[in-house]
Design an enzyme around this catalytic site. Structure first.
Site, PDB file in Angstrom:
ATOM      1  N   CYS A   1     -14.509   6.509   7.451  1.00 27.88           N
ATOM      2  CA  CYS A   1     -13.790   7.740   7.795  1.00 27.88           C
ATOM      3  C   CYS A   1     -14.151   8.805   6.758  1.00 27.88           C
ATOM      4  O   CYS A   1     -14.814   8.522   5.752  1.00 27.88           O
ATOM      5  CB  CYS A   1     -12.284   7.506   7.794  1.00 27.88           C
ATOM      6  N   CYS A  58      -7.520  10.265  -0.984  1.00 31.21           N
ATOM      7  CA  CYS A  58      -7.766  10.835   0.339  1.00 31.21           C
ATOM      8  C   CYS A  58      -6.803  12.001   0.575  1.00 31.21           C
ATOM      9  O   CYS A  58      -5.597  11.870   0.328  1.00 31.21           O
ATOM     10  CB  CYS A  58      -7.559   9.771   1.412  1.00 31.21           C
ATOM     11  N   GLU A  82      -1.777   2.225  -1.921  1.00 29.17           N
ATOM     12  CA  GLU A  82      -1.329   3.507  -1.355  1.00 29.17           C
ATOM     13  C   GLU A  82       0.183   3.626  -1.399  1.00 29.17           C
ATOM     14  O   GLU A  82       0.733   4.680  -1.761  1.00 29.17           O
ATOM     15  CB  GLU A  82      -1.822   3.657   0.084  1.00 29.17           C
ATOM     16  N   SER A 101      -6.117  -2.812   4.729  1.00 25.61           N
ATOM     17  CA  SER A 101      -4.969  -2.694   5.630  1.00 25.61           C
ATOM     18  C   SER A 101      -5.411  -2.257   7.021  1.00 25.61           C
ATOM     19  O   SER A 101      -5.014  -2.858   8.030  1.00 25.61           O
ATOM     20  CB  SER A 101      -3.959  -1.682   5.068  1.00 25.61           C
TER      21      SER A 101
END
Length: 320
Positions: A12, A96, A126, A223
């Site tokens: 991504c 990110c 995260e 994840s």
């Protein structure tokens, strides 16, 4: 055997950005470069960067004072940021931008006086980074059962945010359970599930209509890769999470198998192609790409890195 390649799959924009930050830092500053936590959850990416002079660590205290230090794409707590500054580390933040958005959302809710609930996996970098951005009461839950039993101080002042890499279906169930118990709870609905996670999950749902077996290429501690495997299973196909072609087992397949391949957001395309090549040795006679979303999002590199790059270019130009 027939193979369908999911679209989109693999890297991504946030992962592309994080890896580019490390590569450019190596080019500008030279090795060693330190990275707190895995830059992204993929051992092939991590091993490649290690060989080029990157030192990955889970302990900020192990990094020598003044070293170039990159925070991973998963984000870090405020305490980590302050500790890094106090030891004079040269910080480059590869968090990110979509995770940063969640940090800001959580801080906004806290400033408004809300008790915060993070929907995500406790212990995941995260989630811990988001938890550490709020100086107050924070709950972490990941299931409907936990939503139905969580004890809060004030049911009238509650807000939630979500880990960006969850399954939308599972998260929707948890949010609905919270809203049944706490009608005044508020949050960003499912906007915090990132576009890349959502696109990859949607593609697996569509592909599951025409396959028997799903192969998710990704790290076991990723994840979003684990969620892709779960989405496949929820849609009635046998699903395997494999790190690379070496994890394949020929007994999974028959000549009539219809196999779908996708990859987590931190998985390089080269690993997908290696899996496809090994499947060809099992007798694949047809490969096609699924029609799907073409992603075109790009995230800007950190200003500190861009300034350093311009400075380095000026020095190189002057020395010619």
């Amino acid at each position: 055997m027939k193979v369908t390649l999911s679209q989109p799959r693999g890297f991504c924009a946030g992962v592309v950005r994080a890896i580019e930050i490390v590569e450019q830092a190596l080019e500008i500053y030279g090795a060693p470069i330190y990275v707190l936590h895995e830059i992204v959850h993929n051992q092939h990416v991590v091993q490649d960067l290690k060989q080029r002079g990157v030192i990955f660590t889970e302990d900020l205290g192990s990094i020598p004072s003044g070293s170039v230090t990159i925070f991973s794409a998963h984000g870090v707590s405020t305490t980590i940021v302050e500790s890094a500054k106090n030891t004079s580390l040269h910080i480059i933040d590869a968090t990110c931008p979509l995770v940063t958005k969640v940090h800001l959302q959580a801080q906004k809710y806290h400033r408004q006086g809300d008790e915060l609930i993070i929907i995500g996996h406790a212990g995941h970098p995260e989630v811990e980074g988001t938890r550490g951005r709020v100086n107050g009461m924070v709950h972490v839950i990941e299931s409907i059962e936990e939503a139905e039993t969580i004890a809060v101080k004030d049911p009238e002042r509650l807000a939630y945010v979500t880990q960006t890499t969850l399954s939308i279906d599972d998260t929707r169930g948890v949010v609905d359970a919270l809203k049944r118990r706490f009608p005044k709870i508020h949050g960003p609905e499912l906007d915090d599930i990132c576009y890349a996670t959502q696109n990859r999950q949607n593609a697996v749902r569509e592909m599951s209509k025409e396959i028997d077996i799903l192969l998710v290429v990704g790290a076991r501690n990723s994840s979003n890769s684990n969620r892709l495997r779960e989405v496949g299973e929820q849609n009635g196909v046998t699903a395997y999470l494999i790190q690379d072609s070496q994890d394949l087992d020929s007994i999974w397949f028959t000549p009539q198998s219809r196999v779908g391949i996708t990859a987590g957001a931190s998985t390089p395309e080269v690993l997908v192609q290696e899996v496809l090549n090994k499947l060809r040795s099992y007798g694949v006679d047809e490969v096609r790409d699924l029609d799907g979303v073409q992603e075109s999002i790009n995230f800007r590199l950190p200003a500190t890195l861009l300034r350093a790059k311009l400075k380095q270019q000026a020095i190189d130009s002057a020395n010619k």
